[in-house]
Design a protein around this motif. Structure first.
Motif, short mmCIF file in Angstrom:
data_model
loop_
_atom_site.label_atom_id
_atom_site.label_comp_id
_atom_site.label_asym_id
_atom_site.label_seq_id
_atom_site.Cartn_x
_atom_site.Cartn_y
_atom_site.Cartn_z
N GLU A 1 0.78 -1.21 0.05
CA GLU A 1 0.10 0.03 0.02
C GLU A 1 0.79 1.22 -0.18
O GLU A 1 0.59 2.21 -0.72
CB GLU A 1 -0.98 -0.01 1.25
CG GLU A 1 -2.09 1.03 0.83
CD GLU A 1 -3.20 0.60 2.20
OE1 GLU A 1 -4.10 1.34 2.32
OE2 GLU A 1 -3.34 -0.37 2.82
N ARG B 1 -3.67 0.34 -6.91
CA ARG B 1 -3.35 0.36 -5.38
C ARG B 1 -3.84 -1.10 -4.99
O ARG B 1 -4.90 -1.86 -5.40
CB ARG B 1 -4.23 1.38 -4.74
CG ARG B 1 -3.83 2.62 -5.05
CD ARG B 1 -4.89 3.68 -4.58
NE ARG B 1 -5.14 3.44 -3.06
CZ ARG B 1 -6.42 4.26 -2.64
NH1 ARG B 1 -7.10 4.82 -3.28
NH2 ARG B 1 -6.43 3.90 -1.42
N ASN C 1 7.99 -1.77 -10.01
CA ASN C 1 6.51 -1.80 -9.77
C ASN C 1 5.88 -0.55 -9.10
O ASN C 1 4.83 0.11 -9.75
CB ASN C 1 5.98 -2.90 -8.67
CG ASN C 1 6.40 -4.02 -9.13
OD1 ASN C 1 6.46 -4.55 -10.17
ND2 ASN C 1 6.50 -5.21 -8.42
N CYS C 2 6.34 0.41 -8.12
CA CYS C 2 6.16 1.19 -7.83
C CYS C 2 6.13 2.53 -8.70
O CYS C 2 5.16 3.37 -8.82
CB CYS C 2 6.74 1.83 -6.36
SG CYS C 2 6.52 0.76 -5.04
N SER D 1 10.49 -4.08 -6.62
CA SER D 1 9.32 -3.24 -5.79
C SER D 1 9.62 -1.63 -6.55
O SER D 1 8.70 -1.17 -6.60
CB SER D 1 9.51 -3.32 -4.18
OG SER D 1 8.54 -2.78 -4.02
N ARG D 2 10.82 -1.26 -6.62
CA ARG D 2 10.99 0.12 -7.12
C ARG D 2 10.38 -0.15 -8.69
O ARG D 2 9.55 1.21 -8.82
CB ARG D 2 12.39 0.50 -7.16
CG ARG D 2 13.15 0.82 -6.03
CD ARG D 2 14.67 1.37 -6.26
NE ARG D 2 15.16 1.35 -4.86
CZ ARG D 2 16.52 1.00 -4.75
NH1 ARG D 2 16.99 0.52 -5.98
NH2 ARG D 2 16.92 1.24 -3.52
N CYS E 1 4.01 1.60 -0.92
CA CYS E 1 4.84 1.45 -2.05
C CYS E 1 6.14 2.49 -1.92
O CYS E 1 6.44 3.53 -2.73
CB CYS E 1 3.95 2.01 -3.40
SG CYS E 1 4.53 1.24 -5.02
N ASP E 2 6.78 2.16 -0.94
CA ASP E 2 8.15 2.94 -0.69
C ASP E 2 9.05 1.96 -0.18
O ASP E 2 9.35 1.71 1.00
CB ASP E 2 7.70 3.97 0.37
CG ASP E 2 9.12 4.90 0.62
OD1 ASP E 2 10.14 4.53 0.04
OD2 ASP E 2 9.01 5.66 1.29
N ARG F 1 3.26 2.41 -11.02
CA ARG F 1 1.97 2.81 -10.46
C ARG F 1 1.81 4.57 -10.55
O ARG F 1 0.87 5.01 -10.24
CB ARG F 1 1.90 2.43 -8.98
CG ARG F 1 1.63 0.84 -8.87
CD ARG F 1 1.61 0.78 -7.23
NE ARG F 1 1.50 -0.91 -6.87
CZ ARG F 1 1.11 -1.13 -5.95
NH1 ARG F 1 0.87 -0.24 -4.74
NH2 ARG F 1 0.98 -2.50 -5.59
#
Length: 188
Positions: free
Chosen positions: A48, A101, A87-88, A84-85, A50-51, A91
């Motif tokens: 959620e 989200r 993927n974020c 993850s970076r 995203c950091d 978004r």
């Protein structure tokens, strides 16, 4: 030559940088609270919130993830943070998944934490996955449960750092979300 000899002598006499003393692994309620807090921070950072950079200190460099649907999608902590970076970034405004989200929620009553000597802790439980739908029941936005699964996390105690780091994540039994309340929960 003489100035370098003096410099070497001065360096030899300088106090060594203090190395933090190893810290004992927490026990009892302190142990459980630390794992629960780490779990919440971890999933907020990767889902959620995203950091991923804000939670990178939770990930062991030798981290790996095993997943029942895809095998071993991640084989290092650096790979997990980098994925993850990306993927974020997808978004973010202008990204290919702009506005997407999702969230992960642990199923109450399903978490089990067990101490493994002074090495660390396995954390096991069930969780559900949710995605935001702009148009939901009644025409308003809302979270829709999209599935669930079971997880087993190996948290290794790092005595020199005074914290746990996630060494391994086993993510299994993906499918429809488990019913709530879980069948193992006491019913009134």
């Amino acid at each position: 030559m003489l100035p370098s000899l003096v410099a070497a002598l001065l360096l030899a006499q300088a106090p060594a940088a203090a190395v933090p003393a190893p810290q004992p692994m927490p026990t009892g309620d302190a142990l459980e609270k630390r794992i629960v807090a780490n779990d919440a921070r971890l999933f907020w950072g990767f889902f959620e919130g995203c950091d991923p950079d804000a939670v990178s200190d939770l990930i062991h460099p030798d981290f790996r993830m095993l997943h029942d649907l895809v095998g071993m999608p991640l084989s290092s902590g650096a790979q997990m943070i980098e994925q993850s970076r990306r993927n974020c970034a997808d978004r973010a405004p202008g990204g290919k998944n702009e506005g997407y989200r999702n969230r992960r929620l642990p199923v109450p009553g399903s978490r089990r934490i067990q101490k493994l000597g002074d090495w660390g802790v396995p954390e096991e439980g069930h969780h559900t996955f949710h995605e935001w739908r702009a148009s939901h029941e009644g025409g308003r936005g809302g979270w829709e449960m999209t599935g669930g699964g079971r997880y087993i996390h190996s948290w290794q105690w790092m005595p020199e750092e005074g914290r746990f780091r996630l060494l391994e994540s086993l993510s299994i039994d993906h499918g429809p979300a488990v019913p709530y309340p879980p069948q193992t929960a006491a019913r009134p």
